[in-house]
Design a protein around this motif. Structure first.
Motif, short mmCIF file in Angstrom:
data_model
loop_
_atom_site.label_atom_id
_atom_site.label_comp_id
_atom_site.label_asym_id
_atom_site.label_seq_id
_atom_site.Cartn_x
_atom_site.Cartn_y
_atom_site.Cartn_z
N LYS A 6 0.82 -1.26 0.01
CA LYS A 6 0.05 -0.06 -0.05
C LYS A 6 0.82 1.16 0.07
N GLU A 7 2.04 1.29 0.52
CA GLU A 7 2.94 2.37 0.59
C GLU A 7 3.65 2.55 -0.61
N GLN A 8 4.19 1.28 -1.09
CA GLN A 8 4.88 1.46 -2.53
C GLN A 8 4.14 1.75 -3.79
N PHE A 9 2.86 1.30 -3.68
CA PHE A 9 2.21 1.48 -4.93
C PHE A 9 0.44 1.98 -4.40
N PRO A 10 0.49 3.20 -4.25
CA PRO A 10 -0.60 3.90 -3.81
C PRO A 10 -1.98 3.86 -4.82
N GLY A 11 -1.50 3.65 -5.80
CA GLY A 11 -2.56 3.37 -7.03
C GLY A 11 -2.99 2.07 -7.14
N VAL A 12 -2.43 1.07 -6.40
CA VAL A 12 -2.99 -0.27 -6.39
C VAL A 12 -3.54 -0.45 -5.37
N ARG A 13 -4.73 -1.42 -5.54
CA ARG A 13 -5.43 -1.70 -4.32
C ARG A 13 -5.04 -3.19 -3.83
N PHE A 14 -4.43 -3.63 -2.69
CA PHE A 14 -3.91 -4.63 -2.26
C PHE A 14 -5.14 -5.23 -1.20
N ARG A 15 -5.56 -6.54 -1.67
CA ARG A 15 -6.58 -6.99 -0.52
C ARG A 15 -6.00 -8.63 -0.46
N LEU A 16 -6.66 -9.25 0.33
CA LEU A 16 -6.44 -10.32 0.99
C LEU A 16 -7.58 -11.26 0.31
N GLY A 17 -7.41 -12.24 -0.71
CA GLY A 17 -8.65 -12.72 -1.08
C GLY A 17 -8.94 -13.92 -0.38
N PRO A 18 -10.11 -14.69 -0.59
CA PRO A 18 -10.85 -15.72 0.05
C PRO A 18 -10.02 -16.88 0.32
N GLY A 19 -8.85 -17.14 -0.46
CA GLY A 19 -8.00 -18.12 -0.22
C GLY A 19 -6.75 -17.79 0.37
N GLY A 20 -6.81 -16.68 0.91
CA GLY A 20 -5.70 -16.08 1.86
C GLY A 20 -4.43 -15.56 1.20
N GLU A 21 -4.52 -15.41 -0.22
CA GLU A 21 -3.56 -14.93 -1.07
C GLU A 21 -3.87 -13.28 -1.44
N LEU A 22 -2.87 -12.62 -1.89
CA LEU A 22 -3.21 -11.11 -2.11
C LEU A 22 -3.59 -11.12 -3.50
N THR A 23 -4.75 -10.19 -3.75
CA THR A 23 -5.18 -9.87 -5.02
C THR A 23 -4.98 -8.49 -4.98
N LEU A 24 -4.73 -8.07 -6.48
CA LEU A 24 -4.46 -6.46 -6.88
C LEU A 24 -5.38 -6.22 -7.67
N GLN A 25 -5.65 -4.95 -7.55
CA GLN A 25 -6.69 -4.19 -8.42
C GLN A 25 -6.02 -2.68 -8.79
N ALA A 26 -6.18 -2.13 -9.93
CA ALA A 26 -5.52 -1.00 -10.49
C ALA A 26 -6.33 -0.51 -11.61
N ARG A 27 -6.36 0.82 -12.09
CA ARG A 27 -6.87 1.20 -13.30
C ARG A 27 -5.87 0.91 -14.53
N SER A 28 -4.74 0.65 -14.25
CA SER A 28 -4.11 0.30 -15.57
C SER A 28 -3.31 -1.27 -15.13
N GLN A 29 -3.09 -2.10 -16.22
CA GLN A 29 -2.69 -3.35 -16.19
C GLN A 29 -1.12 -3.10 -15.93
N GLN A 30 -0.58 -2.10 -16.40
CA GLN A 30 0.77 -1.68 -16.09
C GLN A 30 1.20 -1.53 -14.54
N ALA A 31 0.19 -0.82 -13.89
CA ALA A 31 0.41 -0.84 -12.46
C ALA A 31 0.46 -2.03 -11.82
N VAL A 32 -0.57 -2.74 -12.17
CA VAL A 32 -0.93 -4.03 -11.50
C VAL A 32 0.40 -5.02 -11.85
N ASP A 33 1.02 -4.96 -13.17
CA ASP A 33 2.23 -5.81 -13.51
C ASP A 33 3.41 -5.21 -12.37
N ALA A 34 3.55 -4.00 -12.50
CA ALA A 34 4.70 -3.39 -11.65
C ALA A 34 4.46 -4.01 -10.05
#
Length: 309
Positions: free
Chosen positions: A74-102
């Motif tokens: 959350k600190e490194q990528f303020p434009g990316v939404r980090f969440r813990l998914g149902p399976g206990g792993e991290l899921t990422l969401q952002a407006r651009s695929q480039q931000a998610v890839d980074a």
């Protein structure tokens, strides 16, 4: 670690024997047999510096690692939404695929570092077992090194004088070996070296008056290291057991191991068999001679006691 069953086939007369153990707080009085002679001493340990040692839990490592990555992400990528998914792993969401890839690339490189930091802080290490499997175990070498100072009041009572330096070191080592062998053996809740389960730090072995093979090997390494800081030592791990080697000259048929250019005299600190310097249980001898072991020098390293063969 568990004691191999073959040790139990040794005659009862060859078993190390503790005659008495009395503890009052941190002060201990103990009597034991070394050969045919009774030995006795009283000691009070220095204040311990090791934190409480944990039982290794892969689930706790995973959970704590993800929480750390969640906060840092959350600190490194303020434009990316980090969440813990149902399976206990991290899921990422952002407006651009480039931000998610980074962010995904950052996770791939950062996660191993976070895991290693978690292991280091809790005195664990990655280890290649004798079968070639990748496991996690207690960092026995680091624990032995960091336990030396608190064992000083006990260790100094084993230091022998007189004769040559080699003779004095041999007598001291034999005395420590008999003392550690006489500590009651306890089959702790573990499965070989995997998971660091059942391990007791040197201070715990002394105060609880019990220990299994890797706990007692670590205790002996710490005691000898406090007496003779420059004496080379080698921890040896077979699939279900632990041994110790020290750089002492062998005599007669005493068993040794040459490792990384140094020849070590081998010994069995575990007990309950009263095996003298240079004598191994047949099961241990087979493992060493067939190369079914991993060895770690008892010395500080930049990689915190990385196991090698």
């Amino acid at each position: 670690m568990r004691l191999l069953p073959l040790l139990l086939l040794l005659p009862l007369s060859l078993c190390a024997k503790q005659l008495s153990f009395v503890r009052s707080g941190d002060e201990v009085s103990v009597r034991w047999e070394q050969g045919q002679e009774a030995q006795a001493l009283t000691y009070r340990l220095e204040r311990g510096t090791l934190p409480p040692l944990l039982i290794f839990s892969p689930e706790r490592l995973r959970r704590d690692t993800l929480q750390t990555l969640l906060q840092q992400g959350k600190e490194q990528f303020p434009g990316v939404r980090f969440r813990l998914g149902p399976g206990g792993e991290l899921t990422l969401q952002a407006r651009s695929q480039q931000a998610v890839d980074a962010a995904m690339a950052w996770l791939a490189t950062t996660r191993p570092k976070v895991e290693d930091e978690w292991l280091l802080a809790r005195y664990f290490q990655r280890f290649t077992d004798p079968a070639g499997g990748e496991v996690v175990k207690q960092d026995h070498v680091r624990i032995a090194l960091e336990s030396r100072a608190e064992l000083a009041p006990l260790a100094e009572q084993f230091k022998e004088e007189g004769g040559s330096e080699e003779e004095a070191r041999r007598k001291s080592t034999a005395a420590v070996l008999a003392f550690v062998q006489a500590i009651p053996y306890a089959l702790l809740d573990n499965s070989g070296i995997r998971g660091g389960r059942g391990f007791l730090a040197p201070r715990q072995v002394l105060l609880q008056n019990r220990g299994d093979c890797d706990s007692k090997v670590t205790l002996m390494a710490a005691l000898l290291g406090q007496i003779y800081p420059n004496l080379k030592q080698l921890m040896i791990f077979t699939p279900d057991h632990a041994l110790l080697g020290v750089e002492l000259t062998a005599s007669g048929e005493e068993q040794t191991l040459e490792w990384a250019g140094t020849r070590y005299l081998l010994m069995e600190p575990t007990g309950p068999a009263e095996l003298p310097l240079g004598t191994l249980a047949r099961s241990s001898q087979v493992m060493v001679e067939s190369g079914q072991f991993r060895a770690q020098p008892v010395q500080a390293t930049e990689t915190n006691s990385t196991a090698t063969r």
